[in-house]
Design an enzyme around this catalytic site. Structure first.
Site, short mmCIF file in Angstrom:
data_model
loop_
_atom_site.label_atom_id
_atom_site.label_comp_id
_atom_site.label_asym_id
_atom_site.label_seq_id
_atom_site.Cartn_x
_atom_site.Cartn_y
_atom_site.Cartn_z
N HIS A 107 0.16 -4.21 45.72
CA HIS A 107 -0.27 -4.87 45.39
C HIS A 107 -0.14 -6.68 44.39
O HIS A 107 -0.49 -7.77 45.88
CB HIS A 107 -1.38 -4.72 46.56
CG HIS A 107 -2.78 -5.00 45.43
ND1 HIS A 107 -3.38 -3.87 45.69
CD2 HIS A 107 -3.45 -5.88 45.27
CE1 HIS A 107 -4.74 -3.85 44.61
NE2 HIS A 107 -4.87 -5.53 44.74
N ASP B 84 -0.48 2.45 44.21
CA ASP B 84 -0.71 1.63 43.96
C ASP B 84 0.09 1.25 42.61
O ASP B 84 -1.10 0.50 42.03
CB ASP B 84 -1.96 0.53 44.25
CG ASP B 84 -1.61 -0.62 44.62
OD1 ASP B 84 -1.36 -1.23 44.51
OD2 ASP B 84 -2.77 -1.08 45.62
N SER C 78 -7.85 -6.24 40.80
CA SER C 78 -6.67 -5.04 40.57
C SER C 78 -6.06 -5.11 39.31
O SER C 78 -5.41 -5.88 39.29
CB SER C 78 -6.00 -5.67 42.23
OG SER C 78 -7.15 -5.11 42.67
N1 ARG Z 1 -8.53 -4.52 49.13
C1 ARG Z 1 -7.41 -4.32 47.65
C2 ARG Z 1 -7.72 -5.54 47.06
O1 ARG Z 1 -8.50 -6.04 47.99
C3 ARG Z 1 -6.09 -4.05 48.01
C4 ARG Z 1 -5.52 -5.07 49.58
C5 ARG Z 1 -3.69 -5.21 49.61
N2 ARG Z 1 -3.70 -4.27 50.48
C6 ARG Z 1 -3.93 -4.11 51.68
N3 ARG Z 1 -3.46 -3.28 52.85
N4 ARG Z 1 -3.82 -4.63 52.76
O2 ARG Z 1 -7.39 -6.90 47.68
N1 GLU Z 2 -7.75 -4.95 45.76
C1 GLU Z 2 -8.78 -5.73 44.70
C2 GLU Z 2 -8.19 -6.87 43.53
O1 GLU Z 2 -7.36 -7.06 43.86
C3 GLU Z 2 -9.91 -5.12 44.10
C4 GLU Z 2 -11.27 -4.16 44.86
C5 GLU Z 2 -12.19 -4.88 44.87
O2 GLU Z 2 -12.30 -5.97 45.32
O3 GLU Z 2 -12.96 -4.16 44.25
O4 GLU Z 2 -8.49 -7.31 42.88
#
Ligand code: ARG
Ligand code: GLU
Length: 720
Positions: free
Chosen positions: A92, A228, A655
């Site tokens: 991502h 991921d 991330s």
């Molecule tokens: N929750 C993760 C973050 O905050 C991944 C976000 C991207 N993935 C998604 N399915 N929208 O970045």
């Molecule tokens: N998916 C999040 C990021 O892009 C990390 C998840 C979180 O917020 O801990 O950094």
């Protein structure tokens, strides 16, 4: 929980009366620590199981783990895994670069991408990778000449001038770049001297049904099975220093790359995460917690509900609509889901009351420390002024700005205002809008019903909340207001390509006043709504409250450190390199449910559903599963581990961060947190807060067995 301003001050009185103990020191596993000061955590980390030293992690005289960690652009982390500049981050994080190289003929997003050799690795203009060379406490230099009696503005001016001097001095005669960041609300300043690499190329990415497996349904959730990751490489000039893209550039030779361990981890094992967390708010008062959890989060969630419902309905209708909306839905849903978890978590912990008890204890202590006596009442007072403006702005930003219709209206409004005295500039900007129309109207027939519904429903929601009261003198009751919004949309020239282009071509600044004050009803509506929400009164109330809060928080945090001189206070995340550590551990999300700490390929097959886009399993992956062809990547039980959870305190920006074992070897790539613990930006709870990592064995299995990209495996340093 709704709150009036009166309830607000009553609360404060209650807080003064409340009697209990405070817990300001970091709880077990809480904290995002500064690498340069890690000596202070070394004993605790070793007691928790770490077998290396703080110096192995950060050392300015020798190559160390920090040389293997990079900031990926301005919001993710990456780690070197070969002596040829190869690095890993999340899928991502690399997403937009994978998309940018994808075409219908070469759909790398859907099918994955594996460069067959160096020559086929794909340049990504604009993408940077930043390595920290060294950091330094520059508090004295930065605060030189600053006095307590300075206004916030005067103080900031002196600080900015000092920072300029310190950073210029630090990088003189080098190719490095230096930045200075405030810590503890400006009680301390650290300088970061960085090496910023500008030629970064895409090397590999799994198909999106692996890299984004589970999509938004599984996002923020455990059990998780998302592969991921994506792979990039840093290139440099022949001197191994940063250079602009050139076909002659060579793979970067990092000072350090990570050793990868295939041993894996068991529940209870020590792990740490080394990366760039973005923002936390650990020390804020109950007002800020209450404002986020119970005022702004619910508004944002409700308004995003409307958008998501409409986009999702459209995505069910055709492949074209699914493609059009999928990335915007991903980003809208990401915050929407996190805020829900955050609010639930804060309220489950009685976060507001917990904060109030800490404040009561501080206030009792402050009775004998007069310089701190007024800080909490003043904070409370400033929040009372901030509160209504924050709410109004949340309605505006998440509600009025929800549709493309209003976004395009805003762009026109802005162009008109910015160019009102300059015909040739006006012409230029109008032509730019014409060019945007070309793209926008190409699928207007398909898009319009969705955008219309979103505009009408969100605007109506904002009106019902009493935020658009200027409409009430003209339109009586919900049906009339709805009609007004529908007509505004249906009759607007912004929703008619020919009429809108004709207007843009013929616009002259002499018509400005006529156009802005009613000539185009959508612009008129936007203009009035904006003037209400962002009146100069509200702007200055907000700015002065925020300034005061920042100044008061500086005092409050300093006071807490004096109140508890033996506690190790970690500074809030601010997109600087941090170490956080904890243990691999399952948790109980609710009564009678226990989550074990790792997932396996079996779970992917369990979730498989050919009819749901996010749960389609690649045939090649299934084949490997059926043959149990996991090679050296299986665990001792013969399973292929996919993800694991641990108690490391992480946030957005982490991330792609390397997850390391007790020996400092790479065992995973951080990519998410468990939903039940997303309040950890404000309140950490070791019973619920878990980071989610991709198990490095699944990552290597995909590169090796699934994609057959053996040349990449051969570059890496892998130990059993
Ligand atoms: N929750 C993760 C973050 O905050 C991944 C976000 C991207 N993935 C998604 N399915 N929208 O970045
Ligand atoms: N998916 C999040 C990021 O892009 C990390 C998840 C979180 O917020 O801990 O950094």
């Amino acid at each position: 929980m709704k709150k009036s301003l009166i309830a607000h001050s009553q609360r404060f009185v209650f807080l003064l009366l409340a009697l209990s103990f405070a817990l300001p020191a970091a709880l077990a596993d809480e904290g995002m620590w500064i690498p340069m000061l890690l000596g202070r955590n070394e004993a605790a980390m070793q007691k928790a199981g770490m077998r290396i030293s703080a110096k192995d992690i950060y050392d300015i005289n020798n190559a160390c783990l920090k040389d293997a960690v990079i900031l990926f652009n301005q919001g993710c982390t990456g780690e070197f895994v070969s002596d040829q500049g190869l690095f890993l981050t999340n899928h991502h994080c690399g997403y937009s670069y994978i998309v940018s190289h994808s075409t219908e003929a070469h759909n790398y997003l859907t099918n994955g991408f594996w460069a067959e050799d160096l020559a086929h690795e794909l340049p990504c203009p604009g993408l940077t990778a930043t390595r920290l060379v060294r950091m330094e406490d520059v508090t004295d230099q930065v605060l030189h000449g600053v006095s307590d009696s300075d206004s916030e503005e005067a103080r900031q001016q002196k600080i900015d001038a000092n920072i300029e001097k310190v950073t210029a001095e630090a990088v003189k005669g080098t190719h490095y770049k230096a930045i200075v960041k405030p810590f503890y609300y400006g009680n301390q300043y650290f300088m970061y001297v960085n090496e910023v690499f500008r030629d970064v190329r895409l090397v590999g990415a799994p198909p999106s049904n692996i890299g984004k497996f589970g999509g938004d349904t599984d996002n923020w959730m455990w059990p998780r099975h998302t592969g991921d990751f994506s792979i990039f490489r840093v290139y440099t000039g022949s001197d191994n220093k940063p250079a602009d893209y050139s076909p002659d550039n060579k793979p970067y030779r990092p000072l350090k790359h990570l050793t990868i361990s295939l041993k894996g981890v068991e529940e209870g094992d020590f792990t740490f995460v080394f990366g760039y967390p973005g923002t936390t708010k650990r020390y804020v008062t109950h007002d800020e917690v209450d404002l986020s959890a119970n005022a702004t989060n619910p508004i944002r969630i409700a308004l995003r509900d409307i958008r998501l419902r409409n986009y999702k309905a459209a995505m069910e209708q055709s492949v074209a609509q699914r493609l059009k909306y999928s990335s915007r839905v991903a980003s809208i849903a990401n915050g929407w889901k996190k805020w829900q978890g955050e609010t639930l978590g804060i309220n489950r912990l009685h976060g507001v009351d917990q904060k109030m008890r800490q404040e009561a204890s501080f206030q009792r202590w402050a009775a004998s420390h007069p310089q701190y006596e007024s800080v909490l009442p003043e904070l409370n007072d400033n929040y009372s002024r901030l509160w209504p403006v924050e709410i109004e702005w949340t309605y505006f930003n998440e509600g009025i700005m929800a549709s493309d219709f209003m976004n395009r209206t805003f762009k026109l409004w802005r162009a008109l205002r910015e160019t009102q005295f300059d015909d040739s500039l006006a012409h230029e900007q109008c032509e730019a809008l014409v060019a945007e129309n070309e793209r926008f109207f190409s699928d207007f027939a398909m898009h319009s019903p969705t955008d219309r519904a979103i505009f009408v429903e969100t605007a109506l929601y904002v009106w019902k909340a009493g935020q658009l009261s200027f409409l009430d003198s003209k339109y009586h009751g919900e049906a009339a207001v709805r009609r007004f919004f529908e007509d505004l949309y249906d009759n607007s020239i912004l929703n008619n390509k020919d009429k809108y282009n004709k207007f843009l071509h013929s616009y002259r600044t002499k018509n400005y006043t006529k156009v802005i004050s009613g000539g185009i009803p959508a612009v008129d509506f936007f203009n009035v709504a904006y003037a209400h929400a962002y009146s100069s009164d509200k702007r200055s109330t907000h700015a002065s409250a925020r300034n005061n809060i920042n100044r008061l928080m500086r005092t409050y945090v300093r006071g807490m450190m004096e109140q508890f001189p033996d506690s190790n206070f970690f500074p809030d995340a601010n997109l600087t390199l941090r170490v956080t550590y904890g243990h691999v551990q399952g948790f109980r999300p609710r009564d009678a449910v226990y989550y074990t700490p790792y997932s396996t390929l079996d779970g992917i097959i369990e979730k498989e559903n050919p009819d749901i886009y996010d749960y389609v399993v690649e045939p090649r992956l299934k084949e490997l599963y059926n043959n149990k062809d996991y090679g050296r990547y299986a665990n001792s039980r013969g399973e292929l581990p996919t993800c694991f959870i641990a108690t490391n305190h992480t946030t957005g920006g982490n991330s792609g961060s390397p997850v390391l074992n007790a020996d400092g070897q790479l065992i995973g790539i951080n990519f998410d947190r468990c939903w039940e613990g997303t309040m950890s930006d404000l309140l950490f709870d070791p019973d619920y807060c878990r980071n989610i990592s991709l198990d490095i064995r699944y990552c290597l299995f995909l590169i090796d067995k699934f994609a057959g990209a053996h040349r990449l495996i051969d570059e890496m340093t892998i130990v059993q």
